[in-house]
Design a protein around this motif. Structure first.
Motif, PDB file in Angstrom:
ATOM      1  N   UNK A 160      -8.380  19.327   2.452  1.00 54.70           N
ATOM      2  CA  UNK A 160      -7.130  18.604   2.219  1.00 54.70           C
ATOM      3  C   UNK A 160      -6.797  17.629   3.332  1.00 54.70           C
ATOM      4  N   UNK A 161      -6.911  18.075   4.577  1.00 53.38           N
ATOM      5  CA  UNK A 161      -6.506  17.230   5.696  1.00 53.38           C
ATOM      6  C   UNK A 161      -7.533  16.132   5.949  1.00 53.38           C
ATOM      7  N   UNK A 162      -8.797  16.502   5.973  1.00 54.19           N
ATOM      8  CA  UNK A 162      -9.843  15.509   6.204  1.00 54.19           C
ATOM      9  C   UNK A 162      -9.830  14.444   5.119  1.00 54.19           C
ATOM     10  N   UNK A 163      -9.624  14.851   3.870  1.00 59.94           N
ATOM     11  CA  UNK A 163      -9.604  13.892   2.768  1.00 59.94           C
ATOM     12  C   UNK A 163      -8.358  13.013   2.817  1.00 59.94           C
ATOM     13  N   UNK A 164      -7.181  13.630   2.973  1.00 60.16           N
ATOM     14  CA  UNK A 164      -5.938  12.876   2.917  1.00 60.16           C
ATOM     15  C   UNK A 164      -5.738  11.944   4.091  1.00 60.16           C
ATOM     16  N   UNK A 165      -5.849  12.472   5.298  1.00 60.80           N
ATOM     17  CA  UNK A 165      -5.684  11.634   6.487  1.00 60.80           C
ATOM     18  C   UNK A 165      -6.812  10.601   6.554  1.00 60.80           C
ATOM     19  N   UNK A 166      -8.030  11.036   6.223  1.00 59.65           N
ATOM     20  CA  UNK A 166      -9.172  10.120   6.262  1.00 59.65           C
ATOM     21  C   UNK A 166      -9.026   8.951   5.311  1.00 59.65           C
ATOM     22  N   UNK A 167      -8.395   9.185   4.144  1.00 56.16           N
ATOM     23  CA  UNK A 167      -8.193   8.095   3.193  1.00 56.16           C
ATOM     24  C   UNK A 167      -7.416   6.950   3.831  1.00 56.16           C
ATOM     25  N   UNK A 168      -6.480   7.297   4.700  1.00 58.04           N
ATOM     26  CA  UNK A 168      -5.640   6.291   5.349  1.00 58.04           C
ATOM     27  C   UNK A 168      -6.358   5.627   6.523  1.00 58.04           C
ATOM     28  N   UNK A 169      -6.875   6.465   7.434  1.00 56.97           N
ATOM     29  CA  UNK A 169      -7.392   5.911   8.688  1.00 56.97           C
ATOM     30  C   UNK A 169      -8.844   5.452   8.594  1.00 56.97           C
ATOM     31  N   UNK A 170      -9.617   6.051   7.684  1.00 54.88           N
ATOM     32  CA  UNK A 170     -11.028   5.671   7.552  1.00 54.88           C
ATOM     33  C   UNK A 170     -11.276   4.719   6.385  1.00 54.88           C
ATOM     34  N   UNK A 171     -10.805   5.101   5.192  1.00 52.19           N
ATOM     35  CA  UNK A 171     -11.092   4.304   3.998  1.00 52.19           C
ATOM     36  C   UNK A 171     -10.284   3.014   3.980  1.00 52.19           C
ATOM     37  N   UNK A 172      -8.973   3.132   4.058  1.00 53.56           N
ATOM     38  CA  UNK A 172      -8.109   1.954   3.945  1.00 53.56           C
ATOM     39  C   UNK A 172      -7.886   1.244   5.271  1.00 53.56           C
ATOM     40  N   UNK A 173      -7.939   1.982   6.369  1.00 49.86           N
ATOM     41  CA  UNK A 173      -7.651   1.427   7.697  1.00 49.86           C
ATOM     42  C   UNK A 173      -6.284   0.737   7.704  1.00 49.86           C
ATOM     43  N   UNK A 174      -5.281   1.518   7.348  1.00 52.72           N
ATOM     44  CA  UNK A 174      -3.912   1.009   7.254  1.00 52.72           C
ATOM     45  C   UNK A 174      -3.431   0.521   8.619  1.00 52.72           C
ATOM     46  N   UNK A 175      -2.766  -0.619   8.616  1.00 52.97           N
ATOM     47  CA  UNK A 175      -2.259  -1.211   9.850  1.00 52.97           C
ATOM     48  C   UNK A 175      -0.800  -0.828  10.072  1.00 52.97           C
ATOM     49  N   UNK A 176      -0.357  -0.760  11.331  1.00 55.57           N
ATOM     50  CA  UNK A 176       1.048  -0.451  11.606  1.00 55.57           C
ATOM     51  C   UNK A 176       1.982  -1.434  10.905  1.00 55.57           C
ATOM     52  N   UNK A 177       3.047  -0.884  10.331  1.00 64.29           N
ATOM     53  CA  UNK A 177       4.017  -1.712   9.646  1.00 64.29           C
ATOM     54  C   UNK A 177       3.679  -2.048   8.213  1.00 64.29           C
ATOM     55  N   UNK A 178       2.507  -1.629   7.734  1.00 63.92           N
ATOM     56  CA  UNK A 178       2.122  -1.897   6.347  1.00 63.92           C
ATOM     57  C   UNK A 178       2.907  -0.980   5.411  1.00 63.92           C
ATOM     58  N   UNK A 179       3.166  -1.467   4.207  1.00 68.84           N
ATOM     59  CA  UNK A 179       3.844  -0.650   3.200  1.00 68.84           C
ATOM     60  C   UNK A 179       2.819   0.190   2.453  1.00 68.84           C
ATOM     61  N   UNK A 180       3.170   1.454   2.197  1.00 70.59           N
ATOM     62  CA  UNK A 180       2.232   2.414   1.600  1.00 70.59           C
ATOM     63  C   UNK A 180       2.904   3.141   0.437  1.00 70.59           C
ATOM     64  N   UNK A 181       2.176   3.251  -0.659  1.00 65.50           N
ATOM     65  CA  UNK A 181       2.577   4.039  -1.821  1.00 65.50           C
ATOM     66  C   UNK A 181       1.592   5.186  -1.985  1.00 65.50           C
ATOM     67  N   UNK A 182       2.104   6.393  -2.224  1.00 64.04           N
ATOM     68  CA  UNK A 182       1.258   7.567  -2.469  1.00 64.04           C
ATOM     69  C   UNK A 182       1.693   8.181  -3.799  1.00 64.04           C
ATOM     70  N   UNK A 183       0.796   8.173  -4.786  1.00 68.10           N
ATOM     71  CA  UNK A 183       1.084   8.773  -6.087  1.00 68.10           C
ATOM     72  C   UNK A 183       0.360  10.118  -6.164  1.00 68.10           C
ATOM     73  N   UNK A 184       1.127  11.199  -6.222  1.00 67.82           N
ATOM     74  CA  UNK A 184       0.573  12.550  -6.249  1.00 67.82           C
ATOM     75  C   UNK A 184       0.811  13.239  -4.926  1.00 67.82           C
TER      76      UNK A 184
END
Length: 356
Positions: A160-184
């Motif tokens: 759960x943690x590796x997948x969820x956190x990784x989706x943000x920091x590894x897959x998407x590489x979200x930048x500070x201040x970006x808007x984020x939507x999470x469905x589910x």
């Protein structure tokens, strides 16, 4: 040995005391389970939405202690505390060497089945099968962790943690201040929200059909919440109608994937984190793919490297930057797995954790 068995897709799981586990062969280790999380993917396998060979011992999110090494295996040594990985990297293939070890397909079960019930072979879910007291896995699937990390905390990191956190920091590489939507906002979705908080995203909108899950989402960092019916209004309010910079779908269904895509701004990124069915098709027109320049990304196991990311996540937990203890809603036994599957639809359970 005691364990949970699925004999027929769509039927309730059973608990048996008559499982037998063979000794580890070359390249394998035997692990005594100490904790295992009940993940929605386990339920999907039991219901037939994800493929699985039967009979099956479910479970792929676990932690325990190495108790035996197979011939020629030098480590991890007996007594080592480990997190179990359901995609162990071989370390030498094109994908591993290219920085994508989460896509490695080189480590496959070999030889005779690890589990039997009577004289019948039993399959271990995703090569792990941790809804049993012990398991035999490839040594590369046993990721060492410090002895002072509680097994329950370690278990949830394994999926759960590796997948969820990784989706943000590894897959998407979200930048500070970006808007984020999470469905589910199940176990993985909550960790996508935690990842968005780590990445300093703002705003972070959590969407779920169960209101109680939205309350949990706020506790883990969502700045705003909405039901599915309220999403369009939230897009207008929070993004001036542009859509979100990043939209994460953590359900695994065509309608919510499409919903996430529609809520992504032109030039933004939609990330599919939910594990869906091979028969559930999603349609996009050629024109919209071309004209909007949105990116559509898949995310398998958080695009991470279990050999390094597990340690990184545990350091964040020690520093108080990740809430792992709060993910565990209740502790259960193997006898309670069927009830834990039923409870997944409620908003008061993020993770049911089996303790041994």
């Amino acid at each position: 040995m005691r364990g949970v068995i699925l004999r027929e897709t769509g039927k309730p799981v059973e608990v048996s005391d008559e499982l037998t586990l063979r000794r580890p062969g070359p390249g394998e280790v035997r692990v005594r389970l100490r904790a295992a999380g009940v993940c929605h993917s386990d339920l999907s396998m039991c219901e037939g939405r994800l493929p699985a060979r039967l009979p099956l011992v479910p479970g792929h999110e676990g932690a325990g202690e190495v108790v035996e090494l197979g011939p020629g295996v030098s480590g991890p040594p007996v007594g080592t505390h480990v997190i179990l990985s359901w995609i162990p990297p071989c370390g030498t293939c094109y994908l591993c060497l290219g920085g994508q070890p989460n896509l490695c397909v080189s480590v496959r079960p070999t030889g005779e089945p690890t589990l039997r019930l009577g004289g019948e072979p039993v399959n271990a879910a995703l090569g792990v099968g941790c809804f049993a007291e012990e398991t035999v896995v490839d040594a590369r699937a046993a990721i060492p962790i410090p002895d002072d990390v509680p097994f329950d905390v370690a278990a949830v990191v394994g999926c759960a943690v590796l997948t969820g956190v990784g989706a943000v920091v590894n897959t998407a590489r979200v930048r500070p201040g970006a808007s984020v939507l999470v469905i589910g906002c199940g176990g993985v979705g909550i960790n996508v929200i935690q990842g968005a908080t780590l990445a300093a995203a703002a705003p972070v909108l959590a969407v779920d059909r169960v209101p109680d899950k939205l309350a949990a989402a706020r506790r883990f960092g969502a700045t705003h919440t909405a039901t599915s019916d309220e999403l369009d209004a939230a897009v207008k309010e929070l993004t001036e109608g542009r859509g979100f910079d990043y939209a994460f779908e953590v359900v695994g269904r065509s309608e919510t994937i499409r919903q996430a895509w529609n809520a992504t701004r032109r030039g933004g990124t939609t990330v599919v984190v939910g594990a869906g069915s091979a028969e559930d098709m999603v349609s996009f027109s050629a024109a919209e793919l071309f004209a909007t320049e949105r990116r559509l990304l898949g995310c398998l196991y958080g695009s991470g490297d279990v050999r390094t990311d597990t340690g990184r996540l545990l350091r964040l937990w020690r520093a108080g930057r990740l809430d792992l203890d709060g993910l565990i809603s209740r502790r259960i036994t193997l006898d309670d797995v069927g009830e834990a599957f039923t409870a997944m639809g409620s908003g008061d359970v993020i993770r049911s954790l089996i303790t041994y």
